[in-house]
Each structure stands twice: as C-alpha cells, then as structure tokens.
Design a protein around this motif. Sequence first.
Motif, PDB file in Angstrom:
ATOM      1  N   TYR A 180      -7.033 -37.699  24.498  1.00  0.00           N
ATOM      2  CA  TYR A 180      -5.571 -38.088  23.486  1.00  0.00           C
ATOM      3  C   TYR A 180      -6.028 -38.569  22.061  1.00  0.00           C
ATOM      4  O   TYR A 180      -4.636 -38.151  21.283  1.00  0.00           O
ATOM      5  N   ASP A 181      -6.758 -38.622  21.193  1.00  0.00           N
ATOM      6  CA  ASP A 181      -7.174 -38.965  20.039  1.00  0.00           C
ATOM      7  C   ASP A 181      -7.251 -38.100  19.991  1.00  0.00           C
ATOM      8  O   ASP A 181      -6.853 -37.376  18.416  1.00  0.00           O
ATOM      9  N   GLU A 182      -7.890 -36.193  20.233  1.00  0.00           N
ATOM     10  CA  GLU A 182      -7.873 -35.066  20.052  1.00  0.00           C
ATOM     11  C   GLU A 182      -6.467 -34.458  19.522  1.00  0.00           C
ATOM     12  O   GLU A 182      -6.165 -34.361  18.900  1.00  0.00           O
ATOM     13  N   ALA A 183      -5.275 -34.947  20.880  1.00  0.00           N
ATOM     14  CA  ALA A 183      -4.335 -34.878  20.518  1.00  0.00           C
ATOM     15  C   ALA A 183      -3.429 -35.358  19.810  1.00  0.00           C
ATOM     16  O   ALA A 183      -2.575 -34.447  19.510  1.00  0.00           O
ATOM     17  N   LYS A 184      -3.359 -36.241  19.790  1.00  0.00           N
ATOM     18  CA  LYS A 184      -2.730 -37.200  18.774  1.00  0.00           C
ATOM     19  C   LYS A 184      -3.211 -36.371  17.161  1.00  0.00           C
ATOM     20  O   LYS A 184      -2.343 -36.400  15.883  1.00  0.00           O
ATOM     21  N   ASN A 185      -4.706 -36.614  16.972  1.00  0.00           N
ATOM     22  CA  ASN A 185      -4.907 -35.950  15.627  1.00  0.00           C
ATOM     23  C   ASN A 185      -4.378 -34.368  15.520  1.00  0.00           C
ATOM     24  O   ASN A 185      -4.155 -34.421  14.204  1.00  0.00           O
ATOM     25  N   GLU A 186      -4.127 -33.756  16.260  1.00  0.00           N
ATOM     26  CA  GLU A 186      -3.649 -31.669  16.145  1.00  0.00           C
ATOM     27  C   GLU A 186      -2.228 -32.861  16.039  1.00  0.00           C
ATOM     28  O   GLU A 186      -1.833 -32.065  15.240  1.00  0.00           O
ATOM     29  N   GLN A 187      -1.427 -33.513  16.701  1.00  0.00           N
ATOM     30  CA  GLN A 187       0.012 -33.979  16.440  1.00  0.00           C
ATOM     31  C   GLN A 187      -0.388 -33.729  14.545  1.00  0.00           C
ATOM     32  O   GLN A 187       1.075 -33.999  14.087  1.00  0.00           O
ATOM     33  N   ALA A 188      -1.156 -34.744  14.171  1.00  0.00           N
ATOM     34  CA  ALA A 188      -0.727 -35.118  12.602  1.00  0.00           C
ATOM     35  C   ALA A 188      -1.102 -33.564  12.306  1.00  0.00           C
ATOM     36  O   ALA A 188       0.045 -34.231  11.219  1.00  0.00           O
ATOM     37  N   LYS A 189      -2.416 -33.238  11.969  1.00  0.00           N
ATOM     38  CA  LYS A 189      -2.394 -32.221  11.092  1.00  0.00           C
ATOM     39  C   LYS A 189      -0.831 -31.319  11.906  1.00  0.00           C
ATOM     40  O   LYS A 189      -0.529 -30.429  10.733  1.00  0.00           O
ATOM     41  N   VAL A 190       0.129 -30.971  12.572  1.00  0.00           N
ATOM     42  CA  VAL A 190       1.169 -29.925  12.628  1.00  0.00           C
ATOM     43  C   VAL A 190       2.157 -30.565  11.665  1.00  0.00           C
ATOM     44  O   VAL A 190       3.156 -30.077  11.927  1.00  0.00           O
ATOM     45  N   GLU A 191       2.476 -31.899  11.672  1.00  0.00           N
ATOM     46  CA  GLU A 191       3.934 -32.534  11.505  1.00  0.00           C
ATOM     47  C   GLU A 191       3.740 -33.037  10.566  1.00  0.00           C
ATOM     48  O   GLU A 191       4.493 -32.473   9.046  1.00  0.00           O
ATOM     49  N   ALA A 192       2.252 -32.397   9.700  1.00  0.00           N
ATOM     50  CA  ALA A 192       1.932 -32.517   7.886  1.00  0.00           C
ATOM     51  C   ALA A 192       1.971 -31.504   7.555  1.00  0.00           C
ATOM     52  O   ALA A 192       3.206 -31.050   6.807  1.00  0.00           O
ATOM     53  N   ARG A 193       2.236 -30.382   8.703  1.00  0.00           N
ATOM     54  CA  ARG A 193       1.790 -28.724   7.781  1.00  0.00           C
ATOM     55  C   ARG A 193       3.771 -28.338   7.883  1.00  0.00           C
ATOM     56  O   ARG A 193       4.119 -28.018   6.948  1.00  0.00           O
ATOM     57  N   ILE A 194       4.343 -29.070   8.809  1.00  0.00           N
ATOM     58  CA  ILE A 194       5.494 -29.143   9.010  1.00  0.00           C
ATOM     59  C   ILE A 194       6.604 -29.358   7.932  1.00  0.00           C
ATOM     60  O   ILE A 194       7.533 -28.398   7.213  1.00  0.00           O
ATOM     61  N   ALA A 195       6.103 -30.658   7.549  1.00  0.00           N
ATOM     62  CA  ALA A 195       6.758 -31.331   6.226  1.00  0.00           C
ATOM     63  C   ALA A 195       6.361 -30.537   5.335  1.00  0.00           C
ATOM     64  O   ALA A 195       7.515 -30.346   4.423  1.00  0.00           O
TER      65      ALA A 195
END
Length: 159
Positions: free
Chosen positions: A49-64
């Motif tokens: 879960y932690d890994e998936a949430k970290n990946e989500q944060a990276k993806v959202e940051a790159r999208i922005a």
Amino acid sequence: MANMMTVTTDGFKKLEAELSFLVNTKREEVKEAIAVARSFGDLSENSEYDEAKNEQAKVEARIAELEEILKNVTVIDESSISTDVVGLGTKVKIRDVEYGDEEDLSIVGSNEAESLAGKISDLSPLGVALIGKKIGDVVTVEAPSGSYEVEILDISLDK
C-alpha cells in the motif's frame, strides 16, 4: 514553475503523449494497485500500500509538471528555422579541432536532450557555444571537464 520552454514539434508531441499515458493508463494502474494493496488488510504495516501510494504521488506530480510545461511551452515554427546559423531545430555537423572527430548533432530544447541519440540541449555547454554560429566558425566550448574547440562543418534542418 512558469518558466518558458522552447521545444520542437516532436518534443511537444512526446510531452503530450507522456501526459496522455500518465492520465489515461498509469493513473488507472496505480489506482488498481492501491485497491489490491488495501485488500491485504492492516494499512499501517502494508508495504504494498505504501509503495502504491508513493507511486501515485510520483505520477500525480509528473502530471502536474507536464500540464504546467504544456501550458507555458513555445513550439518552434519549423518553417521559420534558418540554416544560416545554428539554432533550435537545426542539425549541425561539427569537427573536434584537436582530434578531428566529426559528429552530427541535433539542437533541441532541454527536455528533449538525449546525448546518446545525438540530441543536445540548447542550454548545454556545447549547445550554448554553437547557437548563432555559422558554417566555418570555430567555437570554444567551456565544458566542466575543460574547454575545447569545434569547427562547424554543416547546418541543416533536423528532419
């Protein structure tokens, strides 16, 4: 982050494609990974879960970041590129004055640079030295490893 960035048409298309992939594919993949990790139970000790949430944060940051870049980007009008001087969107053939090695390089925006593919940034030491110069000019490149000279042999459109 409202820096103006200049890119070639290909560079612009790559940025759009990356954004599209992240928004339409990667975001969903991460969402599914979070759902699967949640199903494992206790979130306080759930590394998936932690890994998936970290990946989500990276993806959202790159999208922005990509959305901001695309909002402020300037795309080179390729019909206005001159081959009289080295500039963004041109291909330049250079020769190392000391060693005689020749190399073909494309001058691209900083986010498009791929040195192994012969695409150098207009902001790199070599790019800065070449921009605005003509065929026959010998330029000194102030690189971190020391200065060296190259001669411009040819300038063409990067197609």
